[in-house]
Scaffold this motif. Structure first.
Motif, mmCIF file in Angstrom:
data_model
loop_
_atom_site.group_PDB
_atom_site.id
_atom_site.type_symbol
_atom_site.label_atom_id
_atom_site.label_comp_id
_atom_site.label_asym_id
_atom_site.label_seq_id
_atom_site.Cartn_x
_atom_site.Cartn_y
_atom_site.Cartn_z
ATOM 1 N N GLU A 186 0.843 -1.205 0.000
ATOM 2 C CA GLU A 186 0.000 0.000 0.000
ATOM 3 C C GLU A 186 0.866 1.238 0.000
ATOM 4 O OE1 GLU A 186 -2.883 0.292 3.160
ATOM 5 O OE2 GLU A 186 -3.662 -1.714 2.710
ATOM 6 N N LYS A 187 0.471 2.249 -0.757
ATOM 7 C CA LYS A 187 1.169 3.541 -0.695
ATOM 8 C C LYS A 187 0.393 4.446 0.257
ATOM 9 C CE LYS A 187 1.957 4.415 -5.201
ATOM 10 N NZ LYS A 187 2.693 5.007 -6.350
ATOM 11 N N SER A 188 -0.506 5.325 -0.262
ATOM 12 C CA SER A 188 -1.196 6.256 0.640
ATOM 13 C C SER A 188 -2.422 5.629 1.321
ATOM 14 C CB SER A 188 -1.605 7.513 -0.121
ATOM 15 O OG SER A 188 -2.460 7.180 -1.185
ATOM 16 N N LYS A 215 -6.365 1.496 -1.539
ATOM 17 C CA LYS A 215 -6.689 1.497 -2.974
ATOM 18 C C LYS A 215 -5.538 2.020 -3.825
ATOM 19 C CE LYS A 215 -11.541 2.267 -1.856
ATOM 20 N NZ LYS A 215 -12.745 3.088 -2.048
ATOM 21 N N ASP A 216 -4.535 2.524 -3.173
ATOM 22 C CA ASP A 216 -3.368 3.107 -3.854
ATOM 23 C C ASP A 216 -2.191 2.158 -3.609
ATOM 24 O OD1 ASP A 216 -1.417 4.740 -4.937
ATOM 25 O OD2 ASP A 216 -1.391 6.146 -3.236
ATOM 26 N N ILE A 217 -1.943 1.286 -4.587
ATOM 27 C CA ILE A 217 -0.968 0.208 -4.351
ATOM 28 C C ILE A 217 0.141 0.216 -5.397
ATOM 29 C CG2 ILE A 217 -2.620 -1.306 -3.210
ATOM 30 C CD1 ILE A 217 -2.834 -2.819 -5.931
ATOM 31 N N VAL A 218 1.236 -0.456 -5.043
ATOM 32 C CA VAL A 218 2.324 -0.659 -5.994
ATOM 33 C C VAL A 218 2.784 -2.116 -5.837
ATOM 34 C CG1 VAL A 218 4.034 0.227 -4.334
ATOM 35 C CG2 VAL A 218 4.589 0.169 -6.767
ATOM 36 N N ALA A 260 8.691 9.621 -13.602
ATOM 37 C CA ALA A 260 8.047 8.304 -13.530
ATOM 38 C C ALA A 260 7.318 8.165 -12.207
ATOM 39 C CB ALA A 260 9.095 7.205 -13.673
ATOM 40 N N GLU A 261 6.286 7.297 -12.170
ATOM 41 C CA GLU A 261 5.406 7.287 -10.992
ATOM 42 C C GLU A 261 6.080 6.786 -9.718
ATOM 43 O OE1 GLU A 261 1.837 4.916 -11.263
ATOM 44 O OE2 GLU A 261 1.110 5.712 -9.363
ATOM 45 N N GLU A 262 6.872 5.725 -9.822
ATOM 46 C CA GLU A 262 7.322 5.046 -8.601
ATOM 47 C C GLU A 262 8.724 5.494 -8.160
ATOM 48 O OE1 GLU A 262 4.887 3.543 -7.416
ATOM 49 O OE2 GLU A 262 3.679 3.026 -9.163
ATOM 50 N N ASP A 263 9.089 5.089 -6.943
ATOM 51 C CA ASP A 263 10.468 5.175 -6.446
ATOM 52 C C ASP A 263 11.086 6.575 -6.481
ATOM 53 O OD1 ASP A 263 10.350 2.456 -6.018
ATOM 54 O OD2 ASP A 263 11.147 1.980 -7.998
HETATM 55 CA CA CA Z 1 -0.373 4.081 -8.776
#
Ligand code: CA
Ligand code: 2AM
Ligand code: CA
Ligand code: CA
Length: 254
Positions: free
Chosen positions: A31-33, A36-39, A65-68
């Motif tokens: 989970e990120k935030s 429903k907000d996952i990576v 880029a979205e991640e990291d």
């Molecule tokens: Ca995302």
């Protein structure tokens, strides 16, 4: 045709192969935030794969880029690659389909090449102002400029569920609403003429590639107030055929 198109297409095909060859039991979800907000580890792996390709191809290019922690840029000067390694991560995890990989190239703030790859359907949508828009090797024609009442409308599920911004009225005027959970698939649906528009709240990696392709077809997009997108953070996003766009922009209350 400039070599950058065939180069990036090849990266995407390879990235798609990595996803298809990954055994589902090896996918880990974090989970990120919120829930429903996952990576997943695969979002990160695909992003690293694409960044490595970009750095080998053009060591001076900037990358968003979205991640990291790659998700911030001061401006769009120079050549900028924008990556969404897996768009529709929840679909990827729960459905195993209805997700895509997106790459966009901007030169001094102007979109030059956009790519949206629906991996499981083996459909790569790509193009730019110098070449037009293609689905794999087939050149697409611009969709007709239909009105809101004559088309299906993609809407963010939360906005529809909570009837934000007068969205149910707009949905009622359309032929019907669709909630795909994947911004890239919404872009594809507009490019094919199967959806008349899309209303959501998106980040640059969600809309970067799609907007380049929409532009080629003279379709309209902006934030809700009609202002240019900022390419920083999450923004309200409205797009559609010129007729539908104007009608929705008039009806949105925010
Ligand atoms: Ca995302
Ligand atoms: P993602 O899967 O790459 O995160 C529906 O959720 C669509 O909106 C997806 O394309 C998703 O992209 C995108 N999206 C953008 N910001 C989001 C957020 N904060 N929460 C959930 N989805 C988001
Ligand atoms: Ca996304
Ligand atoms: Ca993503």
């Amino acid at each position: 045709m400039e070599p950058i198109f065939s180069e990036i297409k090849q990266w995407l095909i390879e990235a798609g192969e990595i996803i298809k060859q990954t055994q589902r039991k090896t996918i880990s979800v974090r989970e990120k935030s919120n829930r429903k907000d996952i990576v997943t580890n695969l979002d990160q792996k695909i992003q690293r794969f694409l960044i490595e390709k970009i750095q080998t191809f053009d060591s001076k290019a900037k990358i968003l880029a979205e991640e990291d922690g790659q998700n911030n840029l001061d401006d769009l000067t120079g050549r900028v690659f924008i990556i969404d390694p897996i768009d529709g991560t929840l679909n990827f995890v729960r459905e195993g389909e209805n997700f895509c990989i997106m790459v966009a190239v901007y030169e001094e703030g102007k979109g030059s090449a956009g790519f949206i790859y629906d991996v499981m359907k083996a459909e790569l949508y790509w193009g730019g102002p110098s070449v037009g828009v293609y689905q794999n090797e087939t050149k697409l024609l611009a969709p007709e400029n239909i009105s809101l009442q004559d088309g299906l409308l993609g809407i963010n599920g939360y906005f529809y569920g909570h009837n934000c911004y007068n969205i149910r009225t707009i949905g009622d005027i359309s032929l019907g609403i669709r909630i795909t959970g994947c911004a890239g698939l919404e872009m594809i649906a507009m490019l094919k003429g199967s959806h008349v528009g899309y209303i959501s709240k998106l980040c640059p990696w969600d809309y970067g590639a799609g907007c380049i392709l929409l532009d080629v077809f003279n379709m309209r997009y902006s934030d809700f107030s009609g202002k240019k997108l900022q390419f920083s953070g999450r923004e309200y996003f409205l797009a559609g055929t010129p007729n539908a766009y104007e009608e929705m922009q008039r009806l949105l209350q925010f």
